[in-house]
Design a protein around this motif. Structure first.
Motif, PDB file in Angstrom:
ATOM      1  N   SER A   1       2.326  66.657  51.191  1.00  0.00           N
ATOM      2  CA  SER A   1       1.636  66.826  49.904  1.00  0.00           C
ATOM      3  C   SER A   1       2.439  66.293  48.719  1.00  0.00           C
ATOM      4  O   SER A   1       2.013  66.442  47.573  1.00  0.00           O
ATOM      5  CB  SER A   1       1.338  68.309  49.682  1.00  0.00           C
ATOM      6  OG  SER A   1       2.541  69.069  49.670  1.00  0.00           O
TER       7      SER A   1
ATOM      8  N   ASP B   1       4.162  63.748  45.966  1.00  0.00           N
ATOM      9  CA  ASP B   1       3.648  62.575  45.250  1.00  0.00           C
ATOM     10  C   ASP B   1       4.735  61.995  44.346  1.00  0.00           C
ATOM     11  O   ASP B   1       5.081  62.575  43.330  1.00  0.00           O
ATOM     12  CB  ASP B   1       2.424  62.966  44.425  1.00  0.00           C
ATOM     13  CG  ASP B   1       1.738  61.771  43.783  1.00  0.00           C
ATOM     14  OD1 ASP B   1       2.093  60.624  44.120  1.00  0.00           O
ATOM     15  OD2 ASP B   1       0.849  61.981  42.942  1.00  0.00           O
ATOM     16  N   ARG B   2       5.330  60.875  44.766  1.00  0.00           N
ATOM     17  CA  ARG B   2       6.349  60.156  44.002  1.00  0.00           C
ATOM     18  C   ARG B   2       7.487  61.064  43.544  1.00  0.00           C
ATOM     19  O   ARG B   2       7.940  60.993  42.409  1.00  0.00           O
ATOM     20  CB  ARG B   2       5.704  59.470  42.800  1.00  0.00           C
ATOM     21  CG  ARG B   2       4.650  58.454  43.168  1.00  0.00           C
ATOM     22  CD  ARG B   2       4.221  57.628  41.983  1.00  0.00           C
ATOM     23  NE  ARG B   2       3.237  56.621  42.371  1.00  0.00           N
ATOM     24  CZ  ARG B   2       3.085  55.444  41.768  1.00  0.00           C
ATOM     25  NH1 ARG B   2       3.851  55.111  40.747  1.00  0.00           N
ATOM     26  NH2 ARG B   2       2.177  54.589  42.179  1.00  0.00           N
TER      27      ARG B   2
ATOM     28  N   SER C   1       1.421  57.125  55.529  1.00  0.00           N
ATOM     29  CA  SER C   1       0.733  57.276  54.251  1.00  0.00           C
ATOM     30  C   SER C   1       1.402  58.357  53.410  1.00  0.00           C
ATOM     31  O   SER C   1       1.641  58.173  52.206  1.00  0.00           O
ATOM     32  CB  SER C   1      -0.743  57.620  54.490  1.00  0.00           C
ATOM     33  OG  SER C   1      -1.409  57.837  53.266  1.00  0.00           O
ATOM     34  N   GLY C   2       1.733  59.492  54.036  1.00  0.00           N
ATOM     35  CA  GLY C   2       2.382  60.581  53.315  1.00  0.00           C
ATOM     36  C   GLY C   2       3.793  60.247  52.890  1.00  0.00           C
ATOM     37  O   GLY C   2       4.238  60.635  51.806  1.00  0.00           O
TER      38      GLY C   2
ATOM     39  N   ARG D   1       3.582  57.879  49.907  1.00  0.00           N
ATOM     40  CA  ARG D   1       3.174  58.608  48.716  1.00  0.00           C
ATOM     41  C   ARG D   1       4.304  59.484  48.184  1.00  0.00           C
ATOM     42  O   ARG D   1       4.444  59.682  46.972  1.00  0.00           O
ATOM     43  CB  ARG D   1       1.947  59.463  49.027  1.00  0.00           C
ATOM     44  CG  ARG D   1       1.306  60.118  47.806  1.00  0.00           C
ATOM     45  CD  ARG D   1       0.000  60.819  48.162  1.00  0.00           C
ATOM     46  NE  ARG D   1       0.161  61.788  49.243  1.00  0.00           N
ATOM     47  CZ  ARG D   1      -0.281  61.636  50.473  1.00  0.00           C
ATOM     48  NH1 ARG D   1      -0.899  60.509  50.821  1.00  0.00           N
ATOM     49  NH2 ARG D   1      -0.093  62.568  51.383  1.00  0.00           N
TER      50      ARG D   1
ATOM     51  N   HIS E   1       0.889  49.814  55.119  1.00  0.00           N
ATOM     52  CA  HIS E   1       0.946  50.948  54.196  1.00  0.00           C
ATOM     53  C   HIS E   1       1.753  50.641  52.937  1.00  0.00           C
ATOM     54  O   HIS E   1       1.966  51.529  52.111  1.00  0.00           O
ATOM     55  CB  HIS E   1       1.508  52.182  54.907  1.00  0.00           C
ATOM     56  CG  HIS E   1       0.517  52.835  55.818  1.00  0.00           C
ATOM     57  ND1 HIS E   1      -0.430  53.726  55.370  1.00  0.00           N
ATOM     58  CD2 HIS E   1       0.304  52.703  57.148  1.00  0.00           C
ATOM     59  CE1 HIS E   1      -1.176  54.124  56.384  1.00  0.00           C
ATOM     60  NE2 HIS E   1      -0.749  53.518  57.471  1.00  0.00           N
TER      61      HIS E   1
ATOM     62  N   ARG F   1       9.589  51.528  49.454  1.00  0.00           N
ATOM     63  CA  ARG F   1       8.249  51.525  48.855  1.00  0.00           C
ATOM     64  C   ARG F   1       8.182  50.359  47.883  1.00  0.00           C
ATOM     65  O   ARG F   1       9.006  50.239  46.970  1.00  0.00           O
ATOM     66  CB  ARG F   1       7.973  52.843  48.142  1.00  0.00           C
ATOM     67  CG  ARG F   1       6.658  52.819  47.364  1.00  0.00           C
ATOM     68  CD  ARG F   1       6.286  54.150  46.767  1.00  0.00           C
ATOM     69  NE  ARG F   1       5.133  53.957  45.860  1.00  0.00           N
ATOM     70  CZ  ARG F   1       4.227  54.888  45.588  1.00  0.00           C
ATOM     71  NH1 ARG F   1       4.324  56.073  46.139  1.00  0.00           N
ATOM     72  NH2 ARG F   1       3.244  54.614  44.772  1.00  0.00           N
TER      73      ARG F   1
END
Length: 261
Positions: free
Chosen positions: A100, A102-103, A125-126, A129, A184, A259
């Motif tokens: 969960s 985020d950055r 994906s997680g 993110r 991704h 990333r």
């Protein structure tokens, strides 16, 4: 509950994998021992915020913290999370396929975990993110061909008892995983598949007790001991030397990526 589906007269089976921090420390201390070099590859810096994905009992997490980073450690095993918390770490219960964050992190670190995650796309994906732009992803896990002899021996033992193996593992090639990472949004700095013969301090029985519960436990309780005996007998000529020392046929996939944006 076991997952049983009929097929060609033989049931396909996979039971939940049960983790014990105490058992892991007894039989699998080689995992964080080999993982120490991955911490060096991560090169954590003071003041960085790092996610340890699949922290286990927190042995490697502690090494990262000792280098000055602030670490959030997550694991899907409540027993591992409890052990990590008892070591004074910020450990949280979480699944690799439903992160969960985020950055939030300068880096994501993961050792000997992602081969347990069949939904690699959800995990990637997680992870993507969770990283800040330019953030690092450093990981190692089982790759194509890992523990091939062990898988074959367990397959034989199960089929002789009316079960077909459903593997709990995902062992990709470097090319397969690199393609997923690129899709991704990761920029890959390095990815390598390499063999790593791994001494087993408590033999194949200790390894099976630690890692193979999801396969062996689909059998009735009164059949499990004989199945383990058979696996041991099948593997002895291949993985045990004349002095009685066992070595597992590991193949590892090690990677470093960023990333992109």
């Amino acid at each position: 509950m076991s997952d049983l589906r009929a097929g060609d007269g033989i049931a396909t089976a996979l039971a939940p994998q049960q983790w014990s921090a105490e058992r892991y420390a007894q039989h699998a201390a080689f995992v964080p021992a080999f993982g120490a070099s991955l911490v060096d590859r991560l090169a954590p810096k003071a003041g960085e915020r790092i996610l340890d994905l699949g922290c286990g009992d927190g042995t490697l997490t502690t090494q990262i913290v000792e280098r000055g980073a602030a670490v959030v450690a997550v694991d899907a095993s409540a027993d591992f999370v409890a052990a990590a918390r008892s070591a004074g770490l910020d450990a949280r219960l979480a699944d690799a396929t439903s992160l969960s964050f985020d950055r939030e992190f300068d880096a994501v670190f993961s050792n000997a975990v992602l081969h347990w995650v069949h939904d690699a796309d959800a995990a990637l994906s997680g992870i993507f993110r969770a990283l800040r732009p330019g953030g690092r992803f450093v990981a190692e896990f089982g790759g194509h061909g890992c523990i091939a002899a062990i898988v074959l021996a367990v397959t034989v033992a199960l089929e002789r008892r009316g079960r077909r193996l459903q593997s709990p593992w995902y062992f990709p090639t470097a090319e397969e995983y690199a393609a997923k990472m690129t899709a991704h949004g990761f920029e890959i700095d390095a990815i390598e598949l390499y063999p790593r013969l791994t001494p087993l301090p408590t033999g194949i029985r200790g390894w099976l007790a630690t890692f193979a519960g999801s396969m062996i436990d689909v059998l009735p309780a009164d059949e499990r001991a004989a199945a383990v005996d058979e696996v041991e007998a099948l593997l002895r000529p291949v993985l045990c030397d004349s002095a009685g020392r066992w070595t597992a046929d590991y193949v590892r996939l090690r990677l470093a990526a960023r990333r992109s944006g």
